[in-house]
Scaffold this active site. Sequence first.
Site, PDB file in Angstrom:
ATOM      1  CB  CYS A 112       3.313   1.729  -6.213  1.00  0.00           C
ATOM      2  SG  CYS A 112       3.244   0.272  -5.157  1.00  0.00           S
TER       3      CYS A 112
ATOM      4  CB  THR B 126      -0.891   0.000   1.264  1.00  0.00           C
ATOM      5  OG1 THR B 126      -1.912   0.957   1.095  1.00  0.00           O
ATOM      6  CG2 THR B 126      -0.107   0.289   2.518  1.00  0.00           C
TER       7      THR B 126
ATOM      8  CB  THR C 255      -0.289   2.364  -4.540  1.00  0.00           C
ATOM      9  OG1 THR C 255       0.688   1.914  -3.598  1.00  0.00           O
ATOM     10  CG2 THR C 255      -0.932   3.642  -4.038  1.00  0.00           C
TER      11      THR C 255
ATOM     12  N   GLY D 172       0.322   6.111  -6.795  1.00  0.00           N
ATOM     13  CA  GLY D 172      -0.656   5.239  -7.449  1.00  0.00           C
ATOM     14  C   GLY D 172      -0.384   5.050  -8.929  1.00  0.00           C
TER      15      GLY D 172
END
EC number: 3.4.25.2
Length: 176
Positions: free
Chosen positions: A160, A2, A163, A157
Amino acid sequence: MTTIVSVRRNGQVVIGGDGQATMGNTVMKGNVRKVRRLYNDKVIAGFAGGTADAFTLFELFERKLELHQGHLTKAAVELAKDWRTDRMLRKLEALLAVADETTSLIITGNGDVVQPENDLIAIGSGGPYAQAAARAMLENTDLSAREIAEKALNIAGDICIYTNHNVNFEEISSKE
């Protein structure tokens, strides 16, 4: 994994996190709420790592906050001690980013409680991307803490794969 990011600026602290939960290389859920308010809304916290482990740690941390009348650093140190020494807790795999109106901390399972430089925290698989983005914005813009956290999570985001862009935030303003 995350991405959780915490930014403090101009009397405001924000913790934001994405909502993706994965099992291996499969997305299991896209709207997990990884950022919470604790201790009568005076503390905000976000987690990176195993969801069940993190919820257990949130509960334990809230108990420590209650035991120490909301003293963030004392509660964090006591949680880290228990986390490191208790056989069952030692198996929990998560990191916590926590903040109140004056202090921001990272709590780890090895017993570390770290107050980061510049009150900037970024943890999880997208943490390095979010941290680089947030640091650049802190040093070169007049954006608010919330705007910096939003943009940093958006950048993480984009980069990754663990994410997503389904983010949520909690914030606290100091009473100054």
